[in-house]
Design an enzyme around this catalytic site. Structure first.
Site, PDB file in Angstrom:
ATOM      1  CB  SER A  23      -0.835  -0.141   1.240  1.00  0.00           C
ATOM      2  OG  SER A  23      -1.888   0.888   0.946  1.00  0.00           O
ATOM      3  N   GLY A  81     -14.451   8.999   8.278  1.00  0.00           N
ATOM      4  CA  GLY A  81     -15.341   9.254   8.414  1.00  0.00           C
ATOM      5  C   GLY A  81     -15.877   8.554   6.995  1.00  0.00           C
ATOM      6  CE1 TYR A  86     -21.282   1.879  14.158  1.00  0.00           C
ATOM      7  CE2 TYR A  86     -20.044  -0.589  15.280  1.00  0.00           C
ATOM      8  CZ  TYR A  86     -21.361   0.414  14.266  1.00  0.00           C
ATOM      9  OH  TYR A  86     -21.873   0.168  13.043  1.00  0.00           O
ATOM     10  CB  SER A  96     -16.400   4.681   4.436  1.00  0.00           C
ATOM     11  OG  SER A  96     -16.848   3.598   4.720  1.00  0.00           O
ATOM     12  CB  SER A  97     -10.374   5.399   4.063  1.00  0.00           C
ATOM     13  OG  SER A  97     -10.151   4.332   4.965  1.00  0.00           O
ATOM     14  CG  ASP A 102     -19.713   2.811   5.599  1.00  0.00           C
ATOM     15  OD1 ASP A 102     -20.197   3.402   5.250  1.00  0.00           O
ATOM     16  OD2 ASP A 102     -18.885   2.569   5.952  1.00  0.00           O
ATOM     17  CD  GLU A 106     -15.271  -2.323   7.528  1.00  0.00           C
ATOM     18  OE1 GLU A 106     -14.920  -2.132   6.629  1.00  0.00           O
ATOM     19  OE2 GLU A 106     -15.605  -1.192   8.347  1.00  0.00           O
ATOM     20  N   GLY A 150     -10.179   7.032   8.623  1.00  0.00           N
ATOM     21  CA  GLY A 150     -10.252   7.483   9.626  1.00  0.00           C
ATOM     22  C   GLY A 150     -10.607   9.008   9.993  1.00  0.00           C
TER      23      GLY A 150
END
Ligand code: ADP
Ligand code: MG
Length: 397
Positions: A73, A135, A235, A137-138, A183, A171, A133
């Site tokens: 990456s 919000g 959450y 949604s990577s 997402d 996930e 991180g």
């Protein structure tokens, strides 16, 4: 393809070559998303209305036949991670590699190789402009780009809805984050000029027109740069409250509670749990009202309707679900004071970003007001940008 996206695909293509010493077979990409309205309703089998944004995660990929998923990456530099597909499973892969390896696992890549009388596998190079991180949604952008790449490279017969479910499973089980389906649906079903209306019970997605440009509107995004932590944060706790409330109320999920049932619910729930329930129930109503307004052309004829729903959603997240922070509250309130039609926090909460629906000619002023208010309050300078409904996951080259 816009020039900056072509440049991203090109850089990913080159990155693959530099990392693996050979050419990739293709480049795929998938977008991040913002949620226009419908927060913490997904795991309550309710309604959400996100849209895919312009920022994308790009993947260059090539099949291999040694039963290994090899990963690099651009955002997490280091040596190539090589993981035998047979070793991928629930919580078995540490760090960011769990996302792409989890998708391969959920799509049954290891099993497919065996069935085809030869080992399966893939090399992936990841390159993204979706901030992690924040919000946006990577995580789903990464999963969905990987899923589409694996689908095309390995000739899988799966619909986009099935790919979305596989990404969610990756996930939930391999990464270990108990997130809903929103997402991944937004990233796979996004379309230029529309939001994606999702019924999270039937797992059915439908595009709803969100023609901001024609209506002379923009969505300003104010990223507070406060990092949220889904798994460790509140959450999990909110989710548990909702599950408990559904059990006490005798329904399968809070989706089955209507506004008319709230009074009765307040008799049997403690005060805090009742407020959690009231958020979910009224938020579902707001999503349906937003969809009705957009379908009736309300964005052009009366944008104040959608604006008021956004602002009411923020108040509900602040007062009833208690997932906002002082910085998020300041951004939303300042946007409205500075002339936004409406504003709300978007994403899981406890940090992240605010979206404001703003007339195009006021967008710069609203952004500047938020920046000034943050400076006065002594908060970290926010990152301001605009977001617009964009195309979902696709093959780029
Ligand atoms: P969000 O989805 O809101 O950005 P998450 O915590 O759900 O935040 O997902 C972020 C995680 O996804 C990162 O910490 C990393 O593990 C993984 N990830 C996202 N983008 C990349 C990338 N470009 N390369 C590698 N891993 C990534
Ligand atoms: Mg995420």
């Amino acid at each position: 393809m816009p020039a900056h996206l072509d440049a991203l695909a090109e850089a990913t293509d080159r990155g693959f070559h530099d990392a693996f010493g050979r050419d990739c077979a293709g480049v795929w990409s998938a977008p991040g998303r913002v949620n226009l309205i419908g927060e913490h309703t997904d795991y309550n089998e309710g309604f959400v209305l996100p849209f895919a944004i312009g920022a994308r995660t790009s993947i260059a990929a090539r099949r291999r036949d040694d039963g290994v998923i090899a990963l690099a990456s651009a955002q997490f530099p280091g040596k190539i991670r090589t993981i035998p597909l047979a070793k991928v499973g629930p919580r078995a892969v540490p760090g960011w590699a769990a996302y792409p390896a989890g998708v391969a696992w959920a799509l049954g890549l290891a099993g497919r190789g065996a069935a085809a009388a030869g080992a399966s596998g893939v090399s992936l190079y990841i390159n993204s402009v979706v901030p992690t991180g924040s919000g946006l949604s990577s995580s789903a952008a990464l999963e969905c780009a990987v899923a589409l790449a694996l689908h095309d490279l390995h000739g899988l017969q799966a619909t986009r809805a099935e790919l979305a479910l596989a990404c969610q499973r990756a996930e939930n089980e391999v990464v270990g984050a108990p997130t809903g389906i929103m997402d991944q649906f937004a990233s796979l079903f996004g379309e230029h000029g529309s939001a994606v209306f999702i019924d999270c019970r039937t797992v059915h997605g439908e595009n709803v027109p969100l023609a901001l440009e024609a209506a002379g509107l923009e969505v300003v995004l104010a990223d507070t740069r406060e990092q949220h932590a889904h798994a460790a944060g509140g959450y999990v706790d909110r989710r548990a409250s909702c599950d408990r409330a559904a059990r006490i109320l005798g329904v399968r999920a809070l989706r089955d509670v209507g506004v008319g049932d709230l009074e009765k619910a307040s008799d049997v729930l403690d005060a805090e749990t009742f407020r959690r329930v009231r958020h979910v129930v009224t938020e579902n109503e707001r999503v349906l009202a937003a969809v009705a307004s957009l379908r009736a052309g309300g964005l052009e004829s009366d944008p104040a309707v959608l604006g008021a729903l956004l602002t009411a959603s923020h108040a509900s997240m602040r007062d009833d679900f208690e997932i906002t922070t002082p910085a998020l509250d300041l951004a939303a309130a300042t946007a409205v004071e500075a002339g936004a039609v409406g504003a709300r926090m978007t994403g899981g909460g406890f940090g992240g970003a605010v979206i404001a629906l703003v007339a195009r000619e006021r967008a710069a002023e609203v952004a500047a007001s938020i920046t000034a208010a943050f400076a006065r309050a002594g908060f970290t300078a926010p990152r301001l940008s605009t977001v617009a409904p964009s195309d979902g996951a696709r093959r780029d080259r």
